[in-house]
Design an enzyme around this catalytic site. Structure first.
Site, PDB file in Angstrom:
ATOM      1  N   ASP A 198      31.785  37.915  42.545  1.00  0.00           N
ATOM      2  CA  ASP A 198      32.823  38.669  41.862  1.00  0.00           C
ATOM      3  C   ASP A 198      32.764  40.042  42.519  1.00  0.00           C
ATOM      4  O   ASP A 198      31.815  40.803  42.285  1.00  0.00           O
ATOM      5  CB  ASP A 198      32.538  38.785  40.361  1.00  0.00           C
ATOM      6  CG  ASP A 198      33.669  39.505  39.652  1.00  0.00           C
ATOM      7  OD1 ASP A 198      34.071  40.594  40.119  1.00  0.00           O
ATOM      8  OD2 ASP A 198      34.160  39.002  38.634  1.00  0.00           O
ATOM      9  N   HIS A 199      33.733  40.354  43.360  1.00  0.00           N
ATOM     10  CA  HIS A 199      33.540  41.524  44.221  1.00  0.00           C
ATOM     11  C   HIS A 199      33.518  42.835  43.422  1.00  0.00           C
ATOM     12  O   HIS A 199      33.057  43.844  43.913  1.00  0.00           O
ATOM     13  CB  HIS A 199      34.566  41.568  45.361  1.00  0.00           C
ATOM     14  CG  HIS A 199      35.929  42.028  44.971  1.00  0.00           C
ATOM     15  ND1 HIS A 199      36.836  41.231  44.323  1.00  0.00           N
ATOM     16  CD2 HIS A 199      36.555  43.223  45.126  1.00  0.00           C
ATOM     17  CE1 HIS A 199      37.955  41.915  44.119  1.00  0.00           C
ATOM     18  NE2 HIS A 199      37.805  43.132  44.592  1.00  0.00           N
ATOM     19  N   HIS A 245      36.753  39.815  36.641  1.00  0.00           N
ATOM     20  CA  HIS A 245      36.438  41.224  36.914  1.00  0.00           C
ATOM     21  C   HIS A 245      36.290  42.050  35.630  1.00  0.00           C
ATOM     22  O   HIS A 245      35.308  42.773  35.455  1.00  0.00           O
ATOM     23  CB  HIS A 245      37.522  41.862  37.789  1.00  0.00           C
ATOM     24  CG  HIS A 245      37.762  41.144  39.081  1.00  0.00           C
ATOM     25  ND1 HIS A 245      36.769  40.515  39.789  1.00  0.00           N
ATOM     26  CD2 HIS A 245      38.895  40.948  39.810  1.00  0.00           C
ATOM     27  CE1 HIS A 245      37.269  39.971  40.893  1.00  0.00           C
ATOM     28  NE2 HIS A 245      38.567  40.222  40.928  1.00  0.00           N
TER      29      HIS A 245
HETATM   30  C1  BG6 Z   1      41.314  39.882  43.266  1.00  0.00           C
HETATM   31  C2  BG6 Z   1      42.577  39.388  42.623  1.00  0.00           C
HETATM   32  O1  BG6 Z   1      40.207  39.174  42.784  1.00  0.00           O
HETATM   33  O2  BG6 Z   1      41.153  41.262  42.983  1.00  0.00           O
HETATM   34  C3  BG6 Z   1      43.770  40.174  43.097  1.00  0.00           C
HETATM   35  O3  BG6 Z   1      42.752  38.004  42.931  1.00  0.00           O
HETATM   36  C4  BG6 Z   1      43.533  41.651  42.901  1.00  0.00           C
HETATM   37  O4  BG6 Z   1      44.952  39.761  42.418  1.00  0.00           O
HETATM   38  C5  BG6 Z   1      42.193  42.084  43.480  1.00  0.00           C
HETATM   39  O5  BG6 Z   1      44.587  42.354  43.538  1.00  0.00           O
HETATM   40  C6  BG6 Z   1      41.868  43.526  43.142  1.00  0.00           C
HETATM   41  O6  BG6 Z   1      40.738  43.951  43.848  1.00  0.00           O
HETATM   42  P1  BG6 Z   1      40.524  45.488  44.223  1.00  0.00           P
HETATM   43  O7  BG6 Z   1      39.171  45.529  44.840  1.00  0.00           O
HETATM   44  O8  BG6 Z   1      41.639  45.846  45.157  1.00  0.00           O
HETATM   45  O9  BG6 Z   1      40.622  46.253  42.945  1.00  0.00           O
END
Ligand code: BG6
Length: 482
Positions: A173-174, A236
């Site tokens: 989960d980044h 997230h």
């Molecule tokens: C991803 C989603 O996991 O996270 C996307 O699938 C979203 O829809 C993205 O835009 C958002 O990541 P960050 O790091 O740009 O906030």
């Protein structure tokens, strides 16, 4: 300091995520001196190309997404030498013998990154085992979406468990790799100041907002089947909620941290239908660029998928009983801004005159942009005007506090290095993912049963009017998205 020697195989190595995040991230780690000289990155995908072709693709990806003015050529050449490619068929036999040959007889750390559609996870795991590559030392990295409900997540976990132990599985989960997210743990558990106040007695409520300006772009087909609930909230926002609400783990080790997060998810109340608002973005009528509205973007004039969610939930445990948690996320909102805000209660009694004003402490933890943590503190307005109270921010914006040189590490590169180091703290355990789906499923099923249709909101706004009303009914306000 370099990590231990490794071979990283990226299935889906020519895909969007690999080009945008994984490969440029690995190059930055290379430049930082973290990648040992004998480490290899092996792209594996369906495309029929050779290593030279893949290297050219990697160089392009770095130029486009690497975030560097001009990547140092000598470094780039050296990096590309460590890159290889195998054309492979996840469901067939093609390419597997070649990959096996490449991976044979090394005593390096082996990691396999499944940057492919989840439908292929099982096939890849099975093939790896058949070809003798899934030994007990191997690590696999899997991307979201991890299932689309509890049942599919359980099935996926069961399939992976046939071939790998939980300690070998790194579910990404980044958001957990973002700098401020980890800082949240440092702030909570490294200071005496906050933790005594971190509970229902002192906290009025907590807000989590993840606002994006982008729309669904070219991902309409995937997104329309998911919606904001599955795409953002189940993973997230849930992870952010866990970190802000969990009990202090006994140690900063993977299972101690994940045990505490799991307890939070399991203690979440079900969400009542009038405590969750769905929205879908309409066009922005002043938008010169003419971005399409959601339904045009996904090509379905009747789509009932939400691109915005605002919800209220509670955690039924000793610490948080009675404290509302408000979560909000959406696409095509007014600004790109992710923030967790802890709003403390008012002082029990004001000793000042009524017109001095009464204030609350607000701790805001900004994930992006301008990462940092700010604590609003009430002081006397300077000057001769008598005792009037104002709020000033105690600002811990990292770039200011630590200098511009503070190394900016993207979430993906940090997480990939953690895989090589064998540190699962910032990865989701199978039971966590399942618990999150168990909470999400009834909400989605409720919409489906009722034929719920999301309300429109203008692109460039901060969601539907209903979302603002929900807060107003509680006598509270959303933080401004900025
Ligand atoms: C991803 C989603 O996991 O996270 C996307 O699938 C979203 O829809 C993205 O835009 C958002 O990541 P960050 O790091 O740009 O906030």
């Amino acid at each position: 300091i370099p990590v231990d020697p490794f071979d990283l195989v990226i299935f889906g190595g020519t895909g969007d995520l690999a080009r945008r995040k994984i490969l440029p991230g690995l190059f930055r780690r290379f430049i930082a001196g973290q990648m040992p000289a004998n480490a290899r990155i092996i792209g594996a995908a369906r495309s029929d190309m050779d290593s030279a072709g893949f290297r050219a693709m990697v160089a392009e990806a770095i130029a486009e997404f690497g975030g560097m003015e001009s990547p140092p050529q000598a470094k780039l050449d050296a990096f590309l030498k460590q890159i290889h490619y195998v054309a492979i068929d996840a469901r067939g036999e093609a390419g597997w013998a070649e990959l096996q040959e490449l991976m044979k007889g090394t005593d390096k750390i082996e990691a396999y990154y499944f940057s492919v559609a989840p439908a292929l996870f099982g096939d890849l795991a099975e093939r790896l085992q058949q070809w003798g590559m899934a030994d007990k030392q191997a690590r696999i990295v899997v991307e979201k979406p991890f299932g689309r409900d509890l049942e599919t997540a359980q099935a996926l976990n069961a399939t992976l468990a046939t071939y790998f132990d939980e300690r070998q599985i790194y579910r990404i989960d980044h958001y957990l790799g973002k700098e401020t997210v980890q800082n949240l743990m440092a702030v909570r558990f490294g200071n005496m100041l906050f933790e005594p106040l971190w509970n229902a007695q002192y906290v009025d409520h907590i807000q989590i907002t993840v606002a994006e300006t982008v729309g669904v772009g070219g991902r309409g087909e995937y997104y329309d089947k998911s919606g904001a609930m599955r795409d953002m909230v189940q993973n997230h926002l849930m992870q952010l909620l866990c970190l802000i609400a969990m009990e202090p783990p006994a140690r900063f080790d993977p299972n101690a941290v994940r045990d505490e997060k799991l307890k939070v998810i399991r203690a979440l109340d079900p969400v009542l239908p009038h405590h969750i608002i769905r929205g879908q973005y309409d066009a922005d009528h002043d938008d010169a660029e003419g971005h399409p509205n959601y339904r045009d973007a996904v090509g379905d004039p009747r789509s009932k998928t939400e691109s915005f969610i605002a919800l209220k939930t509670q955690i039924s445990n000793w610490r948080w009983s009675g404290t509302p948690f408000y979560l909000r996320t959406g696409k095509r909102m007014s600004a790109r801004s992710s923030e967790i805000t802890v709003v403390f209660k008012e002082t029990p009694h004001s000793i000042f005159a009524e017109d001095a004003g009464q204030h609350r402490n607000v701790l805001s933890i900004r994930l992006q942009p301008n990462e940092g943590i700010t604590l609003g503190v009430t002081i006397k307005e300077p000057g001769p005007g008598g005792m009037r109270l104002i709020d000033v921010p105690l600002d811990m914006t990292f770039s200011e506090a630590l200098g511009e040189d503070a190394e900016q590490v993207d979430a993906y590169e940090r997480l990939i290095m953690d895989v090589i180091r064998g540190n699962q703290t910032l990865f989701m355990r199978g039971d966590e993912v399942e618990a999150a789906w168990a909470w999400t499923d009834p909400i989605i099923q409720g919409w489906e049963a009722r034929g719920d249709v999301p309300k429109f909101y203008d692109s460039g706004s901060d969601g539907t009017t209903e979302a603002f009303e929900m807060m107003r009914r509680d006598g509270r306000e959303w933080r401004k998205v900025a």
